[in-house]
Every structure is written in structure tokens, then in C-alpha cells.
Design an enzyme around this catalytic site. Sequence first.
Site, PDB file in Angstrom:
ATOM      1  CE  LYS A  48      -3.849   2.873 -10.304  1.00  0.00           C
ATOM      2  NZ  LYS A  48      -5.087   2.885 -11.116  1.00  0.00           N
ATOM      3  CG  HIS A  66      -0.305   0.086   2.526  1.00  0.00           C
ATOM      4  ND1 HIS A  66       0.255  -1.003   3.149  1.00  0.00           N
ATOM      5  CD2 HIS A  66      -0.112   1.131   3.362  1.00  0.00           C
ATOM      6  CE1 HIS A  66       0.764  -0.636   4.312  1.00  0.00           C
ATOM      7  NE2 HIS A  66       0.553   0.655   4.466  1.00  0.00           N
ATOM      8  CG  HIS A  87       6.249  -0.871   3.284  1.00  0.00           C
ATOM      9  ND1 HIS A  87       5.262  -1.409   2.493  1.00  0.00           N
ATOM     10  CD2 HIS A  87       5.896  -1.154   4.569  1.00  0.00           C
ATOM     11  CE1 HIS A  87       4.350  -1.993   3.261  1.00  0.00           C
ATOM     12  NE2 HIS A  87       4.718  -1.853   4.508  1.00  0.00           N
ATOM     13  CG  ASP A 130       6.535  -3.834   9.810  1.00  0.00           C
ATOM     14  OD1 ASP A 130       5.669  -4.491   9.188  1.00  0.00           O
ATOM     15  OD2 ASP A 130       6.287  -2.765  10.393  1.00  0.00           O
ATOM     16  CE  LYS A 186       5.663  -0.547  14.472  1.00  0.00           C
ATOM     17  NZ  LYS A 186       4.619   0.385  14.004  1.00  0.00           N
TER      18      LYS A 186
END
Length: 468
Positions: free
Chosen positions: A170, A166, A228, A223, A326
Site C-alpha cells: 500500500k 509485495h 513486478h 522474475d 543482479k
Amino acid sequence: MSTLVILGVSGDLTSRLLLPGIASLLAEGQTKGLNIVGVAGPQHTTEAFHDRINAAFSPWIGKSRGNGDEMLKRTLEGATLITGDASDPALLARVSAIDPGHTALFFALPPAVTQKGLEALEPGALAEGTVLVLEKPFGHDQASARHLNQALTRLVPESQIHRVDHFLAKSTVLNILGLRFANRFIEPMLNADEVESIDVIYDEDLALEGRAGYYDTAGALRDMIQSHLLQIMAFILMDQPSTLTERDLRDRVGEVLRATELDGTMEEATRRARYSAGSIQDRPVPDYVSEPGVTETNHTETLAQIRLRVKASRWAGVPITIRSGKALGEPRKEIVVTFKPVSYLPAGFTGVDNPTRLRIGLGPATLKLELDVNGPGNPFQLDRVALKTALSSSRVLPYGEVISSVMDGDLTLSVRGDAAEECWRIVDPILEAWGRDEVELEEYPAGSDGPVAWPVPEEDDGTGLPPR
């Protein structure tokens, strides 16, 4: 695509991200509707299933465009639940045939359960045209990613596999590509002759938030960076594609990842840490190892930072630093391009000659160019200014954009199998070295900027990352 089968519809991913994303897509009124079929364990009831969808859809009703309200209501009313074992090959074959040629199976399941179900299927068991949609992580190392890819392609062709990320929604990716390739003065500057360093930063002020079951066996490197940020890095560094079609764009991404390696030794180029007790915006945060579900002996990092290099003349000698963590004091989600200083500054100027920086915000979507100009009142004094604007954003949430691509059969922003394997190739040696404790696991108080020994990130000037 007209039917979406959500395997694991009772899970956290579905309620927190997937269903709200679908709701935002339907609310735009730009789709012909979507038939949702949920698959969950026998303890999950039809009433609970509809309540879950209603909770995600309700906030959008009355705020839709076109026939969005009608699409939301129609999708909710038509949603059906099937109970059973989502890894059962007979069930997977049955649900794939619900809408022959127009069904996508979305595996919103733990990776091990997804892999178990896929490996149990025989070639030809799925209805022709079935699309498989997988969530990251794609495997747990390069070998398992390769094994998973083999399991997938024996069932359906690569053109029917969506490995969704995700972060590659776009609007995010097209902002980067539009900025780079539609502006004559930017793209020629993105090379080793002009760029000092590139940093990709994704610092969160969220702590574990009840995700120990997944996060404590993953950590920040797996993660965020592996899953990503390496993909985002590739869009910043890739050469210009001839078109924005799936083949051209994903070929360019693959080229960057294949050329990427660690920039130095493990001790020089990697850092890891985890948070201890502290507070974030007056909210107390416990020590990470005291969080429910955490196993202290896992030595899971909650802050990871690695420095990479790309073996290509365009980027030779340019360090690329990727950092994510985090429970930090301030959220910081951006790409920072720091340009080299001018070759010569005429004598007579006073003040500090700061480096020119281009910042691309990943949340919120912003663009900032930091420059030195003549100061007010004294034209010989250099002063710092920032030209800033908001980048375009979509009303559709990232997971809505993902589902839109799946429905349209658009693989452009899906992770291709070879790219998934290359991301693991890059991080596998780091994970192995950290597993042998070759790099110290440092600590930082929750709500701080990270370990005291690490440079403090600067919000408006300076990358805040370790010097090369």
C-alpha cells in the site's frame, strides 16, 4: 479473515518474507489477531515450526504499539502445524474448513506444486468463503496463466483470489498515486507533449544468494520485469481513476497493460546479460555459471532491459524503458520521468541546460525533482539543484501489508487475472526470441554497472539507459 493457512511453511519464502511481514503487522496492534496454521512435509516438527515463527516474531516484541506484544504472543502460542502433501486435494479441502468463511490458503510453494494442487481439486471441494492467495509467478507464459486462472475461478470467484505482489504494498503504490493525483502541477505534465522518456529501474547489488533452484529457470525478465515492474509502470502511466476502490484502480491498470507493446525490433528494444566473477563491496562474487545449482546451458540472464511503448494518445512516442539486474555495483531502485527541454532558452544563459527530471525512489521511498536554476555568484550561469524529500513509509513490512489486505478482503492491490495474462503477453515474444538466441547474451563483471557497451547509469543526472 482470521485464519491463515500457510502451505509450504517450511520454505524460504515463509521464513524470509512472510512471517516477518506478519510479525510487523501484528506489532502495530491494529488487528484482532491471526490464527496461523502451517502445512509442511512429514519431516517438519511442531518444535521446528514454532522455532521458525518465534525467530520472526521475537525482534518485534518490545517494539510494538498498542496491544501488539499481546497479539504476537497469542498468535505464536496458537499456531498449529499439519503435516502432509500440500498438493493433496483432500488436505486442501480439510484445511479450508478449519474456520468456515474465514480461512485464507496462502500457497507459499513452487508454482508447479501450487498448480498441481489447484487442478486436482473439484469444484465445491473448498469450504464456502475460502480465499486463495497465490505468489508470483502466475504461470510461466500467457497460455499457462490463462489455464491457471481457469483452474482458480472454477473453485472460487475472482473476488476470493489474491494474486499477491509485495511490490504493490500500500505505501509504495499510494505514494505514486498521491504524488500524481493530489498535485495539480504534476498530473497535467505527465503526457507525450511534456515527457521525453520514462524509466523504471531496479538494480540490485545482491547476487544469486542461493536461489538457483528458482532463479536459474526464471531470470531477470520473468522474475522482476514480468512479475513486478510492469505493474509499477502501469501505476505511473494510468489515467486517473474516479476512486481508489478495487474495480476502478484495477480497470485502469488493465487498460495500460493491454495497450503496451515492444518499442522496436528485438535487437533494438531488448538487451540481456549475466554477471561474471567480480566483487561487490570487497565481497568476492563467483561467475554466475559457477554458482551452486546453475545450469550453464539455460543461458539465464541476470540483467534485462526492455523498451516499451503504450498505444494511446497520452503516451504516443514516449519510450518506456524497464531495467532490472543482479550483482551490480550500486543498488538503484527508482522511477525516472525525464521531461522535454524548454522550447526556447533566451540567449545569454551559460552552462548546460539539463532536462528536468522527477525521480521516485522505490527503496528507500524518496522523491527528487532535478531543476536548472541561476547559479551562485553568476545569475547567467545555469546550475543544477535537486529538491528532495522522503516519502511516507509504513512500519509494516510489504508482506504484512499484503496479509492485511487479505484479512480485510481488500483486492485493490492484488493482481487481477486479466492483468497477469497481459504481463505475459508483453514478455512472451521476448522470451521466445531470447530462447532462439536472436539477442546476444552479454556479460558484465559482478560489482560493475553492467556491460561495458551499455551506457553507465548516472545516479543524480541522466537515466543511464540506451538512447532511443
